[in-house]
Design a protein around this motif. Structure first.
Motif, PDB file in Angstrom:
ATOM      1  N   MET A  30      -4.293 -23.479  12.071  1.00 17.12           N
ATOM      2  CA  MET A  30      -5.221 -23.005  13.104  1.00 17.12           C
ATOM      3  C   MET A  30      -4.623 -22.407  14.014  1.00 17.12           C
ATOM      4  O   MET A  30      -3.511 -22.617  14.657  1.00 17.12           O
ATOM      5  N   VAL A  31      -5.247 -21.137  14.621  1.00 17.06           N
ATOM      6  CA  VAL A  31      -4.445 -20.153  15.341  1.00 17.06           C
ATOM      7  C   VAL A  31      -5.697 -19.923  16.559  1.00 17.06           C
ATOM      8  O   VAL A  31      -6.951 -20.042  16.295  1.00 17.06           O
ATOM      9  N   ARG A  32      -5.144 -19.574  17.639  1.00 21.22           N
ATOM     10  CA  ARG A  32      -6.274 -19.415  18.841  1.00 21.22           C
ATOM     11  C   ARG A  32      -6.375 -17.793  19.075  1.00 21.22           C
ATOM     12  O   ARG A  32      -5.741 -16.912  18.577  1.00 21.22           O
ATOM     13  N   SER A  33      -7.343 -17.621  19.516  1.00 23.04           N
ATOM     14  CA  SER A  33      -7.817 -16.019  20.022  1.00 23.04           C
ATOM     15  C   SER A  33      -6.777 -15.682  20.713  1.00 23.04           C
ATOM     16  O   SER A  33      -6.358 -16.440  21.908  1.00 23.04           O
ATOM     17  N   GLY A  34      -6.227 -14.527  20.498  1.00 23.79           N
ATOM     18  CA  GLY A  34      -5.052 -13.685  21.316  1.00 23.79           C
ATOM     19  C   GLY A  34      -3.908 -14.170  20.889  1.00 23.79           C
ATOM     20  O   GLY A  34      -2.842 -13.507  21.545  1.00 23.79           O
ATOM     21  N   GLN A  35      -3.786 -15.089  19.913  1.00 24.04           N
ATOM     22  CA  GLN A  35      -2.459 -15.485  19.326  1.00 24.04           C
ATOM     23  C   GLN A  35      -1.708 -14.463  18.685  1.00 24.04           C
ATOM     24  O   GLN A  35      -2.604 -13.928  17.642  1.00 24.04           O
ATOM     25  N   GLY A  44      -9.575 -19.961  14.925  1.00 27.80           N
ATOM     26  CA  GLY A  44      -9.907 -20.137  13.269  1.00 27.80           C
ATOM     27  C   GLY A  44      -8.645 -20.791  12.328  1.00 27.80           C
ATOM     28  O   GLY A  44      -7.488 -20.745  12.751  1.00 27.80           O
ATOM     29  N   LEU A  45      -8.867 -20.491  11.147  1.00 23.77           N
ATOM     30  CA  LEU A  45      -7.908 -21.334  10.221  1.00 23.77           C
ATOM     31  C   LEU A  45      -7.411 -19.735   9.419  1.00 23.77           C
ATOM     32  O   LEU A  45      -7.881 -19.054   8.997  1.00 23.77           O
ATOM     33  N   ALA A  46      -6.041 -19.840   9.628  1.00 28.62           N
ATOM     34  CA  ALA A  46      -4.968 -18.592   9.338  1.00 28.62           C
ATOM     35  C   ALA A  46      -4.671 -18.650   7.636  1.00 28.62           C
ATOM     36  O   ALA A  46      -4.104 -19.750   7.424  1.00 28.62           O
ATOM     37  N   SER A  47      -4.958 -17.677   6.916  1.00 27.97           N
ATOM     38  CA  SER A  47      -4.554 -17.956   5.428  1.00 27.97           C
ATOM     39  C   SER A  47      -3.224 -17.455   5.439  1.00 27.97           C
ATOM     40  O   SER A  47      -2.371 -17.478   6.409  1.00 27.97           O
ATOM     41  N   PHE A  48      -2.562 -17.266   4.060  1.00 25.46           N
ATOM     42  CA  PHE A  48      -1.160 -17.047   3.684  1.00 25.46           C
ATOM     43  C   PHE A  48      -0.918 -15.692   4.184  1.00 25.46           C
ATOM     44  O   PHE A  48      -1.835 -14.740   4.226  1.00 25.46           O
ATOM     45  N   ALA A  49       0.471 -15.104   4.334  1.00 27.52           N
ATOM     46  CA  ALA A  49       0.616 -13.753   4.720  1.00 27.52           C
ATOM     47  C   ALA A  49       0.918 -13.273   3.356  1.00 27.52           C
ATOM     48  O   ALA A  49       1.549 -13.592   2.622  1.00 27.52           O
ATOM     49  N   GLN A  71     -33.826 -10.578  -8.313  1.00 27.97           N
ATOM     50  CA  GLN A  71     -34.265 -10.498  -9.184  1.00 27.97           C
ATOM     51  C   GLN A  71     -33.688 -11.063 -10.596  1.00 27.97           C
ATOM     52  O   GLN A  71     -34.389 -11.378 -11.607  1.00 27.97           O
ATOM     53  N   GLY A  72     -32.562 -11.305 -10.418  1.00 26.48           N
ATOM     54  CA  GLY A  72     -31.808 -12.004 -11.539  1.00 26.48           C
ATOM     55  C   GLY A  72     -32.318 -13.616 -11.474  1.00 26.48           C
ATOM     56  O   GLY A  72     -32.366 -13.992 -12.720  1.00 26.48           O
ATOM     57  N   THR A  73     -32.337 -14.135 -10.408  1.00 30.18           N
ATOM     58  CA  THR A  73     -32.644 -15.664 -10.549  1.00 30.18           C
ATOM     59  C   THR A  73     -34.082 -15.896  -9.988  1.00 30.18           C
ATOM     60  O   THR A  73     -34.289 -17.357 -10.101  1.00 30.18           O
ATOM     61  N   GLY A  74     -34.780 -15.362  -9.316  1.00 30.06           N
ATOM     62  CA  GLY A  74     -36.087 -15.550  -8.816  1.00 30.06           C
ATOM     63  C   GLY A  74     -35.898 -16.528  -7.620  1.00 30.06           C
ATOM     64  O   GLY A  74     -36.800 -17.283  -7.377  1.00 30.06           O
ATOM     65  N   THR A  75     -34.860 -16.519  -7.082  1.00 29.66           N
ATOM     66  CA  THR A  75     -34.612 -17.330  -5.591  1.00 29.66           C
ATOM     67  C   THR A  75     -34.293 -16.528  -4.364  1.00 29.66           C
ATOM     68  O   THR A  75     -34.161 -15.379  -4.731  1.00 29.66           O
ATOM     69  N   ILE A  76     -34.595 -17.054  -3.316  1.00 25.05           N
ATOM     70  CA  ILE A  76     -34.412 -16.372  -2.060  1.00 25.05           C
ATOM     71  C   ILE A  76     -33.283 -17.055  -1.335  1.00 25.05           C
ATOM     72  O   ILE A  76     -33.068 -18.168  -1.594  1.00 25.05           O
ATOM     73  N   LEU A  77     -32.362 -16.455  -0.578  1.00 29.26           N
ATOM     74  CA  LEU A  77     -30.970 -17.051  -0.086  1.00 29.26           C
ATOM     75  C   LEU A  77     -31.473 -17.545   1.425  1.00 29.26           C
ATOM     76  O   LEU A  77     -32.065 -16.525   2.062  1.00 29.26           O
ATOM     77  N   LEU A  78     -31.288 -18.596   1.714  1.00 30.29           N
ATOM     78  CA  LEU A  78     -31.377 -19.023   2.935  1.00 30.29           C
ATOM     79  C   LEU A  78     -29.896 -19.607   3.705  1.00 30.29           C
ATOM     80  O   LEU A  78     -29.226 -19.889   2.898  1.00 30.29           O
ATOM     81  N   ARG A  79     -29.921 -19.738   4.923  1.00 31.24           N
ATOM     82  CA  ARG A  79     -28.481 -19.826   5.422  1.00 31.24           C
ATOM     83  C   ARG A  79     -28.626 -20.780   6.825  1.00 31.24           C
ATOM     84  O   ARG A  79     -29.715 -20.315   7.623  1.00 31.24           O
ATOM     85  N   ALA A  80     -27.925 -21.758   6.831  1.00 30.55           N
ATOM     86  CA  ALA A  80     -27.987 -22.914   8.049  1.00 30.55           C
ATOM     87  C   ALA A  80     -26.530 -22.669   8.695  1.00 30.55           C
ATOM     88  O   ALA A  80     -25.647 -22.415   8.219  1.00 30.55           O
ATOM     89  N   GLU A  81     -26.702 -23.366   9.925  1.00 28.51           N
ATOM     90  CA  GLU A  81     -25.227 -23.045  10.726  1.00 28.51           C
ATOM     91  C   GLU A  81     -25.325 -24.749  11.173  1.00 28.51           C
ATOM     92  O   GLU A  81     -26.119 -25.483  11.603  1.00 28.51           O
ATOM     93  N   VAL A  82     -23.988 -25.391  11.095  1.00 27.51           N
ATOM     94  CA  VAL A  82     -23.936 -26.645  11.482  1.00 27.51           C
ATOM     95  C   VAL A  82     -22.546 -26.838  12.355  1.00 27.51           C
ATOM     96  O   VAL A  82     -21.345 -26.016  11.863  1.00 27.51           O
ATOM     97  N   ALA A  83     -22.580 -27.395  13.498  1.00 28.11           N
ATOM     98  CA  ALA A  83     -21.438 -27.466  14.245  1.00 28.11           C
ATOM     99  C   ALA A  83     -20.208 -28.287  13.595  1.00 28.11           C
ATOM    100  O   ALA A  83     -20.500 -29.119  12.723  1.00 28.11           O
ATOM    101  N   ASN A  84     -19.076 -27.763  13.849  1.00 24.37           N
ATOM    102  CA  ASN A  84     -17.942 -28.386  13.273  1.00 24.37           C
ATOM    103  C   ASN A  84     -16.572 -28.259  14.319  1.00 24.37           C
ATOM    104  O   ASN A  84     -15.740 -27.798  14.026  1.00 24.37           O
ATOM    105  N   ALA A  85     -17.018 -28.988  15.526  1.00 24.84           N
ATOM    106  CA  ALA A  85     -15.905 -28.945  16.536  1.00 24.84           C
ATOM    107  C   ALA A  85     -14.650 -29.551  16.210  1.00 24.84           C
ATOM    108  O   ALA A  85     -13.570 -29.061  16.811  1.00 24.84           O
ATOM    109  N   LYS A  86     -14.626 -30.250  15.382  1.00 25.65           N
ATOM    110  CA  LYS A  86     -13.304 -31.103  14.942  1.00 25.65           C
ATOM    111  C   LYS A  86     -12.627 -30.371  13.776  1.00 25.65           C
ATOM    112  O   LYS A  86     -11.590 -30.620  13.390  1.00 25.65           O
ATOM    113  N   GLY A  87     -13.149 -29.137  13.428  1.00 29.04           N
ATOM    114  CA  GLY A  87     -12.547 -28.568  12.390  1.00 29.04           C
ATOM    115  C   GLY A  87     -12.449 -29.043  10.711  1.00 29.04           C
ATOM    116  O   GLY A  87     -11.480 -28.931  10.231  1.00 29.04           O
TER     117      GLY A  87
END
Length: 280
Positions: free
Chosen positions: A79-84, A175-180, A264-280
């Motif tokens: 995990m890295v901090r903003s401004g790090q 956030g979570l930093a990936s590999f370099a 058009q390929g699947t006949g579905t509509i995309l939806l999105r929700a957001e869930v809190a994740n304070a503990k990461g």
């Protein structure tokens, strides 16, 4: 892979019975009967979909200037901090460019001062007819040209300062930093694929993405139109996430996005929700 549940409210009829105990009927008078009172009450309805979780903000960390990478300054996968600070590019060439730009600015400012002094001397001489009008025009032109040169030199200093600042590459979010993707000592080019150094993914909140078929959505709308189903106030659906191991995630979520058209390929509509994740 997760399961997602949406809770709405269904208006149905249920029964509540008040039963009296049987007693021996008296010789005279009416007999006791059992009365049943029908009442309407609301009960939640659950819709379950297969969903995927993803970061609410995935940022690519890229270099804005070309140069040699001195050092990676974060732990991969941490995990890295903003401004790090994540990466440091060799600063020395950019420091030299900044010093040269500042020197050029000083020279142009000196030239502008001379042009201003010359114009100040020419004006009264022209008024006394000691010099021609052309001499005044030339002095005004040189002063304005010198002023423009100062502005250009000042802009070059600002550019050099920006480029020097870009040698220190920082995380724009928590956030979570990936590999370099680039190792220490490598040459980075700002205009190539090597400009991508890593990615940082925000973990709070998390997105939950799922699809609803056209048929299911039409049935849902028909139930609403017939009064069998009532939508939550302000469309505040409750989102519950069931993880792959069957456990229920403790935080409830909310819908934040619905696509404007069906796939058009699947006949579905995309939806999105957001869930809190304070503990990461």
């Amino acid at each position: 892979m997760s399961h997602l549940k949406l809770l709405a409210t269904l208006a149905i009829a249920s029964t509540r019975a008040a039963c009296g105990e049987e007693k021996s009927a008296p010789a005279r008078g009416p007999s006791e009967v059992t009365a049943i009172k029908v009442v309407t009450q609301e009960t939640p309805v659950t819709y379950e979909y297969t969903a995927q979780t993803e970061s609410s903000q995935l940022v690519e960390i890229r270099t804005r200037v070309s140069g040699f990478l001195d050092k990676r300054l974060y732990k991969e996968g941490a995990m890295v901090r903003s401004g790090q600070t994540l990466f440091q590019i060799d600063r020395k060439p950019f420091e030299a460019q900044l010093a040269a730009a500042k020197g050029e600015l000083s020279a142009q400012q000196a030239g502008h001062s001379v042009a201003q002094a010359t114009l100040a001397r020419v004006k009264p001489l022209v008024e006394q007819n000691a010099l021609s009008k052309k001499d005044l025009d030339d002095a005004i032109g040189r002063e304005r040209s010198a002023q423009a040169a100062v502005e250009v030199a000042r802009a070059n200093v600002m550019t050099a300062e920006l480029n020097l600042g870009y040698t220190t590459i920082k995380s724009p979010l928590n956030g979570l930093a990936s590999f370099a993707k680039i190792q220490d000592g490598s040459y980075l080019s700002a205009n190539s694929q090597d400009a991508l150094l890593t990615t940082v993914a925000a973990l709070d909140p998390m997105r939950v993405v799922f699809s609803v078929s056209e048929n299911a959505l039409l049935k849902y709308r028909d139930a609403i139109a017939q009064g069998q189903l009532k939508t939550p106030e302000n469309d505040a659906y409750v989102v519950e996430v069931v993880l792959a191991d069957g456990s229920v995630y403790p935080e409830k979520g909310r819908l934040t996005f619905a696509d404007t058209s069906y796939s058009q390929g699947t006949g579905t509509i995309l939806l999105r929700a957001e869930v809190a994740n304070a503990k990461g």
